[in-house]
Design a protein around this motif. Sequence first.
Motif, short mmCIF file in Angstrom:
data_model
loop_
_atom_site.label_atom_id
_atom_site.label_comp_id
_atom_site.label_asym_id
_atom_site.label_seq_id
_atom_site.Cartn_x
_atom_site.Cartn_y
_atom_site.Cartn_z
N ALA A 152 0.84 -1.20 0.00
CA ALA A 152 0.00 0.00 0.00
C ALA A 152 0.87 1.25 0.00
O ALA A 152 0.63 2.20 -0.75
CB ALA A 152 -0.90 -0.02 1.24
N TYR A 153 1.92 1.25 0.81
CA TYR A 153 2.77 2.44 0.93
C TYR A 153 3.46 2.78 -0.40
O TYR A 153 3.36 3.92 -0.89
CB TYR A 153 3.83 2.22 2.02
CG TYR A 153 4.83 3.35 2.10
CD1 TYR A 153 4.45 4.61 2.57
CD2 TYR A 153 6.15 3.18 1.67
CE1 TYR A 153 5.35 5.66 2.62
CE2 TYR A 153 7.07 4.23 1.72
CZ TYR A 153 6.65 5.47 2.19
OH TYR A 153 7.54 6.50 2.23
N TYR A 154 4.16 1.80 -0.98
CA TYR A 154 4.95 2.12 -2.18
C TYR A 154 4.07 2.42 -3.39
O TYR A 154 4.51 3.11 -4.32
CB TYR A 154 5.97 1.01 -2.47
CG TYR A 154 7.07 1.01 -1.44
CD1 TYR A 154 8.00 2.04 -1.39
CD2 TYR A 154 7.14 0.01 -0.47
CE1 TYR A 154 8.99 2.07 -0.42
CE2 TYR A 154 8.13 0.03 0.50
CZ TYR A 154 9.05 1.07 0.53
OH TYR A 154 10.03 1.10 1.50
N LEU A 155 2.83 1.93 -3.40
CA LEU A 155 1.91 2.31 -4.48
C LEU A 155 1.35 3.71 -4.23
O LEU A 155 1.28 4.54 -5.14
CB LEU A 155 0.75 1.30 -4.58
CG LEU A 155 1.10 -0.08 -5.15
CD1 LEU A 155 -0.10 -1.02 -5.04
CD2 LEU A 155 1.56 0.01 -6.61
N ALA A 156 0.98 3.97 -2.98
CA ALA A 156 0.35 5.26 -2.66
C ALA A 156 1.30 6.42 -2.94
O ALA A 156 0.88 7.46 -3.47
CB ALA A 156 -0.10 5.28 -1.20
N ILE A 157 2.60 6.24 -2.63
CA ILE A 157 3.51 7.39 -2.84
C ILE A 157 3.79 7.63 -4.33
O ILE A 157 4.37 8.64 -4.69
CB ILE A 157 4.82 7.28 -2.02
CG1 ILE A 157 5.62 6.04 -2.41
CG2 ILE A 157 4.54 7.33 -0.53
CD1 ILE A 157 6.99 5.98 -1.73
N GLN A 158 3.33 6.70 -5.16
CA GLN A 158 3.44 6.93 -6.61
C GLN A 158 2.19 7.61 -7.17
O GLN A 158 2.14 7.94 -8.35
CB GLN A 158 3.64 5.60 -7.35
CG GLN A 158 4.97 4.95 -7.11
CD GLN A 158 6.15 5.73 -7.73
OE1 GLN A 158 5.97 6.69 -8.47
NE2 GLN A 158 7.36 5.29 -7.40
N GLY A 159 1.14 7.75 -6.34
CA GLY A 159 -0.09 8.38 -6.84
C GLY A 159 -1.20 7.38 -7.16
O GLY A 159 -2.20 7.75 -7.78
N VAL A 160 -1.01 6.10 -6.77
CA VAL A 160 -2.08 5.10 -6.95
C VAL A 160 -3.02 5.21 -5.74
O VAL A 160 -2.57 5.41 -4.62
CB VAL A 160 -1.47 3.68 -7.02
CG1 VAL A 160 -2.56 2.62 -7.07
CG2 VAL A 160 -0.53 3.56 -8.22
N LYS A 161 -4.33 5.09 -5.98
CA LYS A 161 -5.28 5.14 -4.86
C LYS A 161 -5.39 3.74 -4.26
O LYS A 161 -5.75 2.79 -4.97
CB LYS A 161 -6.65 5.62 -5.36
CG LYS A 161 -7.65 5.79 -4.24
CD LYS A 161 -8.87 6.55 -4.71
CE LYS A 161 -9.98 6.61 -3.71
NZ LYS A 161 -9.70 6.26 -2.33
N VAL A 162 -5.05 3.62 -2.97
CA VAL A 162 -5.03 2.29 -2.35
C VAL A 162 -6.05 2.20 -1.22
O VAL A 162 -6.10 3.07 -0.35
CB VAL A 162 -3.63 1.96 -1.78
CG1 VAL A 162 -3.60 0.52 -1.25
CG2 VAL A 162 -2.53 2.14 -2.82
N THR A 163 -6.84 1.13 -1.25
CA THR A 163 -7.77 0.84 -0.15
C THR A 163 -7.38 -0.50 0.47
O THR A 163 -7.23 -1.49 -0.25
CB THR A 163 -9.22 0.76 -0.65
OG1 THR A 163 -9.50 1.95 -1.38
CG2 THR A 163 -10.21 0.59 0.49
N VAL A 164 -7.19 -0.51 1.79
CA VAL A 164 -6.82 -1.75 2.49
C VAL A 164 -8.04 -2.27 3.24
O VAL A 164 -8.67 -1.52 4.00
CB VAL A 164 -5.67 -1.50 3.50
CG1 VAL A 164 -5.29 -2.79 4.21
CG2 VAL A 164 -4.46 -0.90 2.81
#
Length: 484
Positions: A152-164
């Motif tokens: 979740a972290y490494y995707l989110a900091i790229q601008g991907v919207k992540v829901t856990v």
Amino acid sequence: MLRFERVKIREEEPEKRLKSFTLEPTIGYSNDEATAEASRCIGCNMCTQACPASLDIGGYINSTAIGDPAQTVRIVFENLPFPAIIGRVCTHNCEDICVMYDTGGPLAIRHLKRYAADKFDDYSKILNVKKRAFLNKKVAVIGAGPAGMSTAYYLAIQGVKVTVFESLPVTGGFMRVGIPRYRLPADVIDKEIQYIQSQGVDIRLNTTVGKDVQFNDIMEEYDSVFLGVGNHKPRMTGTPGSDANNIMHATEFLKRVALGEKINVGKNVIVIGGGFTANDAARISQRLGAKNVYIMYRRRETDRPGYPSMNADEEMEESLDEGINYMWEVTPFEYAKTGETITSIKYWENQMVSDGAGRSKPVPNKEKTFSMDIDFIIEATGQETNFSFLGEDYAKRLKLTPQGHIIVDQNGMTSIPKLFSGGDSTNLTRDLISAVRDGDTAVMGILNYLNLMDRVNEEYLPLLDRWKKFSPLSAKMAYPERIR
Ligand SMILES: Cc1cc2nc3c(=O)[nH]c(=O)nc-3n(C[C@H](O)[C@H](O)[C@H](O)COP(=O)(O)OP(=O)(O)OC[C@H]3O[C@@H](n4cnc5c(N)ncnc54)[C@H](O)[C@@H]3O)c2cc1C
Ligand code: SF4
């Protein structure tokens, strides 16, 4: 002055530890101790080759040696968003191969990571991750353990919207409900998970996929899905008498204690098993008031899970210091009950028999039986993944190994397109740093799958297989600013 001896980590007295659910056995390094210890490192980066997540260990130890712990944390974050957690409970295989092993002891890599991470309450101030524009892709992560939260972290900091999506009322997976608070304090977990949340990761607690929300719907709604569901289905021995009211699986036991329950274990507790989980269950039993705690393992001391390693030795030393008793080469065959309650455990002694190939097997000598009075039994005999959340169709399509692990390709993708997986449900090593490594792999796999590689910020990508770049010489060439 050149120093060879490892700087000893200070320890709390076992008697004091036993009175507390939260007191850590070791006390973190002071500034002087950390600098002295870090200065022993020769920067060869052999250790990186043993680190599942391929951290630039020589690089970050050097930063601490020159008094720059913020840079240490920045380097760790290249592949791992949990420096304070891993700095306490990593299996630290890196130390087992440190070239200083026979020269005063291996570098205290794990303690040095903890030292640097503990210096900062809020990582956002030193990491300065710049906000990225939304890349118009949504990813669902199932499970808020280390594999899911790293992804979740490494995707989110790229601008991907992540829901856990997480079934428990708390984040962290086994970091929170397996590993006890005396080894991993709650505020340390909170700090690192809150930092990940601050990067825009949306976490839905108390939400079980397969019950509160359907897996099928998640697969339809999101561009990609990561499974970090771990192994949470207890495997019990089924020993006769197991239907009693004073027996519990270790992960259930530890989870209930972590969530605040005070379980009455009585005075005499037997834990069946030999790994992390058995030791933690035994030590928690003592903190709940047990006076005599025995760990029964069917093989020899040298066959226990994780052995040989410094980690396995340290774990056993701490348990022995706190008064845990070990019984090697024994097999329980009956839990004798009075009414619904087990009152004694009957067992055989084993002999290890080699069949000439592979691992020796424990064979009980059934001519002699032994018995011990007990108040509570805890079985730390492993657990497996609960796949019921998938539904029939996806369960048929998800390919597993014969042992029940999810099969993934080199990008972390399962047999089902757009579905990725990692962590305990997938790898064989089943530790935190391997779960994080799987998250790193899946991040690269997902970004590739979503055709985002030409839009990402390379500075924020986890660097996989760094060890391939490192040999004692190439370390200096790769990072001249970090390696002396
Ligand atoms: C007692 C104990 C001690 C340990 N000690 C250490 C140690 O000292 N060092 C070390 O490196 N490793 C240790 N480990 C192992 C380590 O904790 C695991 O390897 C690691 O947590 C695995 O990470 P994961 O993300 O794959 O799964 P987990 O941490 O298990 O997280 C999975 C999460 O998924 C959630 N989930 C599952 N199914 C669903 C669903 N259908 N819907 C929504 N959510 C779901 C679960 O509730 C859980 O929160 C220990 C494990 C235990 C049990
Ligand atoms: S193995 Fe790692 S910690 Fe040990 S001396 Fe080499 S770089 Fe330093």
